[in-house]
Design a protein around this motif. Structure first.
Motif, PDB file in Angstrom:
ATOM      1  N   PHE A 190       0.859  -1.190   0.000  1.00  0.00           N
ATOM      2  CA  PHE A 190       0.000   0.000   0.000  1.00  0.00           C
ATOM      3  C   PHE A 190       0.892   1.236   0.000  1.00  0.00           C
ATOM      4  O   PHE A 190       1.696   1.423   0.912  1.00  0.00           O
ATOM      5  CB  PHE A 190      -0.923   0.006   1.217  1.00  0.00           C
TER       6      PHE A 190
ATOM      7  N   CYS B 155       9.094   4.787   4.935  1.00  0.00           N
ATOM      8  CA  CYS B 155       8.598   6.147   4.712  1.00  0.00           C
ATOM      9  C   CYS B 155       9.746   7.048   4.299  1.00  0.00           C
ATOM     10  O   CYS B 155      10.904   6.812   4.670  1.00  0.00           O
ATOM     11  CB  CYS B 155       7.887   6.692   5.950  1.00  0.00           C
TER      12      CYS B 155
ATOM     13  N   ARG C 225      -3.844   3.874   8.177  1.00  0.00           N
ATOM     14  CA  ARG C 225      -2.731   3.451   9.044  1.00  0.00           C
ATOM     15  C   ARG C 225      -1.423   4.105   8.588  1.00  0.00           C
ATOM     16  O   ARG C 225      -0.625   4.537   9.419  1.00  0.00           O
ATOM     17  CB  ARG C 225      -2.556   1.930   8.949  1.00  0.00           C
ATOM     18  N   ILE C 226      -1.226   4.151   7.264  1.00  0.00           N
ATOM     19  CA  ILE C 226       0.030   4.740   6.768  1.00  0.00           C
ATOM     20  C   ILE C 226       0.108   6.203   7.172  1.00  0.00           C
ATOM     21  O   ILE C 226       1.152   6.685   7.620  1.00  0.00           O
ATOM     22  CB  ILE C 226       0.124   4.599   5.234  1.00  0.00           C
TER      23      ILE C 226
ATOM     24  N   PHE D   8       7.349  -1.441   6.852  1.00  0.00           N
ATOM     25  CA  PHE D   8       6.877  -0.081   6.626  1.00  0.00           C
ATOM     26  C   PHE D   8       8.073   0.776   6.239  1.00  0.00           C
ATOM     27  O   PHE D   8       9.125   0.718   6.886  1.00  0.00           O
ATOM     28  CB  PHE D   8       6.209   0.496   7.875  1.00  0.00           C
TER      29      PHE D   8
ATOM     30  N   LEU E 102       3.435   0.475   2.951  1.00  0.00           N
ATOM     31  CA  LEU E 102       3.145  -0.530   3.966  1.00  0.00           C
ATOM     32  C   LEU E 102       2.947  -1.883   3.305  1.00  0.00           C
ATOM     33  O   LEU E 102       2.189  -2.001   2.334  1.00  0.00           O
ATOM     34  CB  LEU E 102       1.873  -0.125   4.722  1.00  0.00           C
TER      35      LEU E 102
ATOM     36  N   GLU F 123      -1.263   7.662   9.692  1.00  0.00           N
ATOM     37  CA  GLU F 123      -0.961   7.749  11.120  1.00  0.00           C
ATOM     38  C   GLU F 123       0.502   7.429  11.392  1.00  0.00           C
ATOM     39  O   GLU F 123       1.151   8.055  12.228  1.00  0.00           O
ATOM     40  CB  GLU F 123      -1.839   6.774  11.906  1.00  0.00           C
ATOM     41  N   ALA F 124       1.009   6.432  10.684  1.00  0.00           N
ATOM     42  CA  ALA F 124       2.403   6.026  10.904  1.00  0.00           C
ATOM     43  C   ALA F 124       3.368   7.107  10.454  1.00  0.00           C
ATOM     44  O   ALA F 124       4.396   7.358  11.100  1.00  0.00           O
ATOM     45  CB  ALA F 124       2.675   4.720  10.170  1.00  0.00           C
TER      46      ALA F 124
ATOM     47  N   PRO G  13      -6.046   0.470   4.938  1.00  0.00           N
ATOM     48  CA  PRO G  13      -4.630   0.589   5.343  1.00  0.00           C
ATOM     49  C   PRO G  13      -4.023   1.968   5.089  1.00  0.00           C
ATOM     50  O   PRO G  13      -3.025   2.326   5.717  1.00  0.00           O
ATOM     51  CB  PRO G  13      -3.931  -0.481   4.488  1.00  0.00           C
TER      52      PRO G  13
END
Lengths: 192, 603
Positions: A14, A43, A179-180, A41, A30, A182-183, A176
């Motif tokens: 993702f 970034c 979630r990314i 993960f 992700l 937020e991460a 998802p």
């Protein structure tokens, strides 16, 4: 690449990019296993296009930044080879030229576009806003998800349907990305 | 003048206008002119010769400026997460749920935002924090095939599970009736499935052991549960049984078997170790010096959770006591309530029914402020005068216990006149129960004295009273509740605060009477919430009896002050005027002076 029969090791990728007015573009990638658990993960640090890039790339700037600079870099860092790479950002479809897996755009909401239909012109996933030339997309349904692939890569549609057939009914491919985001926010706070 | 210019000005001025032109004449002045050659003429004869400069245009291309737009390397941070333990992999079952938050929510009958597990504040390492952030929503996890629920959890209950799940030290302090038991069991269930828990010790008051077993069977039927009981040899064997994921013990057993917790093996490690120790009704360890608290702290464990609806009963030191078990040294009694509130904010989850059950029927309070009957008044006055006189005569020898004895004596008179049995409260209660019985409803009546309850039972026979207190054997108590629930002729259940204050589900009763007041508001709340809890069919009316001009009225003021203290710690409101009941205040109930020094009032 994991075969369909090897679901225990299968994974999904993702990719999303968030635009921050202070920092610039931040990419997140992700990898989830088929139970939705995170495996990897990645970034990016903030990416800011230069003035020259803004002028000279023109309408191709976003596909370049999202797809080539961010998407390709993140995908290259992954140890896994996902069945499909999903993104919720239209310009990130350009990553398809740099990876060896199908790339799907996850459309928001419960779109009604049927098989083979060209997706409607939603501004948030149009590739070329400046010139109004939207690269044609092929939209299709997968379970409760509405997906699209570039018309130039229409063969990806079959591959996606085939690879995700077993997961289709219970998957929410849009979830998802939250979630990314937020991460990325967590990683940014952690880096300060 | 005759030079051709004339003047017409008689005054001799000039007229500048020209006169007529003069007459022309010519004069020959000599030979004709001769032309002489000069360099200028020569120059004219030679003509100009321009100098031509050739410009080669093809050689003058514009200068190019190179603008670098080349590819810039993007910095990337990578995180790799360990695969989950094999215990939660089920290759024999088709993969069903993948981040299916919305779908799972539909399965659970809810259409709310997905519940995410947020990392606790004390998780520092970024990789660990991301491992929480990137997990699927709780609804997706719960929707997996084997996690079947008897009925859909409420959204706030899932939030409670998400709160407990990642924490190694936590207090779930929801108001009574919100389902702390279910939340704890579900969190334990998830952690056992994920392989993070293998041995859990649940400690609760003895009357609640049966309730916990029943709740485990309901919410986690696949988890084996062992109750620690029997003689010492049997218990020793039970304590050391492996492969029993959940063991339940009561607080009294902790004291008796403390030496087992303190015993070490050959490697110096404790022989008994638990991945999680969960204390229900954890106010039982609020006193750090008590044997129960010390025994609980002696257990070797890696996670500590506490459940309580009343984390602060009397003083902020109650919470300090609980945290001495959860995280020794984290709080100290010297801290101000506001500071404690800030420190524990990430460790304590407290919700009230008003906050989360907005569609729950209301809880209506009415204070029945009554006057003593003439008989009671006379007896009361005599007892008070006599008691105060004796305390005065004792002087500095009078202790807080002497004062309490007098308080209890006066409260009993407020209930019944010991000589005649007269009771204004009883008269009012009978009148109210008539209405309750006529409407086919049920009521519960609380008192702190069994004698009072038994007197009430005799007077209230026409309402089919049932009793639930310390003189009823624990083995018969379950049957009492069942009979009260099922027998349409039983309209009233008489309960003591001590036996029925916690763990009972009496949501089929719509009326609660506090026949006398407990010293502690939290205990009263516990009592009221036996009826006002999830599943209640209508509003719950709470009647608090209060005898005017008596010790009960003065105690009521104390209760109000304690509520203020609670709000200060958990609501961030202004600090209460008084944090402790000082000895002066206790003695002040009777306008007595006393030897100084702050004291703590027992619950």
């Amino acid at each position: 690449m994991a075969s369909r029969g090897d679901q225990s090791k299968a994974s999904l990728g993702f990719l999303t990019v968030i635009q921050d007015s202070d920092y610039g573009l931040l990419g997140g990638y992700l990898i989830l296993n088929t139970a939705g658990r995170p495996e990897e993960f990645h970034c990016t640090a903030p990416v800011r296009p230069s003035r020259a890039q803004q002028i000279l790339y023109g309408p191709t700037l976003e596909p370049y930044l999202y797809g080539e600079q961010i998407g390709r870099t993140l995908a290259a860092r992954s140890k896994a080879q996902p069945l499909v790479l999903c993104t919720d950002r239209g310009p990130a479809l350009a990553v398809r030229e740099h990876v060896d897996m199908p790339v799907a755009l996850v459309l928001p909401g419960d779109g009604e576009a049927g098989d083979g239909a060209t997706a409607s012109c939603e501004s948030h996933w149009r590739l070329d806003k400046a010139h109004g030339r939207q690269p044609p997309l092929v939209a299709f349904r997968l379970g409760k998800n509405q997906l699209a692939v570039p018309a130039t890569m229409s063969c990806d549609r079959e591959a996606i349907l085939q690879r995700l057939a077993e997961l289709a009914e219970c998957m929410d491919l849009a979830e998802p990305f939250g979630r990314i985001r937020e991460a990325i926010e967590e990683a940014r706070r952690g880096g300060q | 003048m005759s030079d051709g210019w004339e003047t017409s000005d008689p005054a001799g001025g000039f007229d500048w206008a020209p006169a007529a032109p003069p007459a022309a004449f010519s004069i020959n002045l000599g030979p004709p002119p001769v032309t002489v050659a000069s360099p200028f003429e020569a120059a004219l004869r030679n003509g100009p010769v321009p100098e031509v400069q050739k410009i080669r245009w093809e050689d003058t291309a514009p200068r190019a400026i190179r603008i670098g737009i080349g590819r810039v390397e993007v910095a990337v941070r990578s995180f790799f997460f360990a695969p989950p333990p094999a215990v939660c992999e089920r290759p024999d079952e088709p993969v069903k749920s993948h981040a299916a938050a919305r779908i799972a929510a539909d399965l659970l009958g809810q259409r709310t935002a997905p519940t995410r597990i947020a990392p606790p504040r004390d998780v520092i390492k970024l990789e660990d924090r991301l491992n929480y952030v990137l997990q699927p929503p709780l609804e997706a996890v719960l929707a997996e095939r084997s996690l079947v629920f008897p009925f859909p959890p409420f959204s706030y209950q899932l939030q409670g599970v998400a709160f407990l799940y990642p924490r190694h030290a936590a207090v779930l302090a929801d108001e009574m009736g919100l389902g702390k038991t279910m939340q704890a069991i579900t969190a334990i269930r998830l952690l056992i499935r994920s392989g993070e828990l293998r041995s859990v010790l649940l400690v609760c008051p003895k009357p609640l052991v049966t309730n916990w077993r029943r709740e485990f069977a309901l919410w986690a039927p696949e988890i084996p549960v062992l109750t620690i009981e029997g003689d010492q040899a049997r218990r020793r064997w039970q304590w050391q049984l492996a492969d029993m994921p959940v063991k339940i013990a009561n607080y009294e057993l902790l004291n008796r078997d403390r030496e087992l917790f303190e015993a070490c093996g050959p490697t110096g490690r404790a022989q008994l170790q638990f991945d999680l120790v969960l204390l229900d009704e954890s106010q039982r360890i609020k006193n750090r010096a008590s044997a129960t608290s010390q025994a609980a702290r002696a257990i070797s464990r890696s996670r500590n959770w506490a459940l309580t609806g009343t984390p602060v009963e009397n003083s902020h030191e109650d919470l300090v006591g609980i945290f001495e078990f959860l995280s020794p040294g984290f709080l100290s009694p010297d801290m101000k309530p506001r500071r404690i509130g800030q420190l524990v904010s990430d460790y304590v989850l407290r919700r009230t029914k008003d906050q989360v059950l907005t569609d729950m029927p209301p809880k209506l309070f009415r204070d029945a402020e009554l006057d003593l009957s003439p008989e009671q008044r006379e007896t009361y006055a005599l007892a008070e005068d006599d008691g105060v006189l004796r305390l005065t005569e004792m002087g500095d020898a009078a202790t807080i216990h002497h004062v309490f004895e007098l308080v209890l004596r006066l409260k009993q008179i407020c209930n019944f006149d010991p000589a005649t049995g007269a009771s204004t409260k009883l008269e009012r209660l009978e009148a109210d129960l008539e209405e309750v019985a006529t409407s086919g409803r049920k009521a519960i009546v609380f008192s702190q004295w069994v004698d009072t309850l038994q007197k009430l039972a005799r007077h209230l026979r026409r309402f089919g009273p049932l009793e639930y207190h310390g003189r009823i054997p624990s083995g018969r108590r379950e049957a009492v509740i069942q009979r009260f629930r099922e027998n349409s002729k039983s309209h009233v259940l008489l309960i003591s605060y001590g036996a029925g204050g916690v763990g009972l589900n009496l949501q089929f009763a719509n009326y609660v009477f506090l026949f006398d007041r407990w010293w502690n508001p939290a205990v009263e709340d516990q009592a009221v919430n036996r009826a006002h809890r999830i599943g209640v069919s209508g509003s719950v009316t709470v009647t608090r009896f209060l005898m005017l001009g008596t010790i009960e009225e003065r105690i009521d003021l104390v209760l109000q002050q304690k509520r203020e203290l609670f709000d200060t710690i958990f609501s961030g409101t202004e600090a209460p005027r008084k944090l402790h009941l000082t000895q002066e205040e206790i003695f002040g109930l009777f306008d007595l002076k006393c030897p100084g020094g702050p004291i703590q009032v027992a619950a």
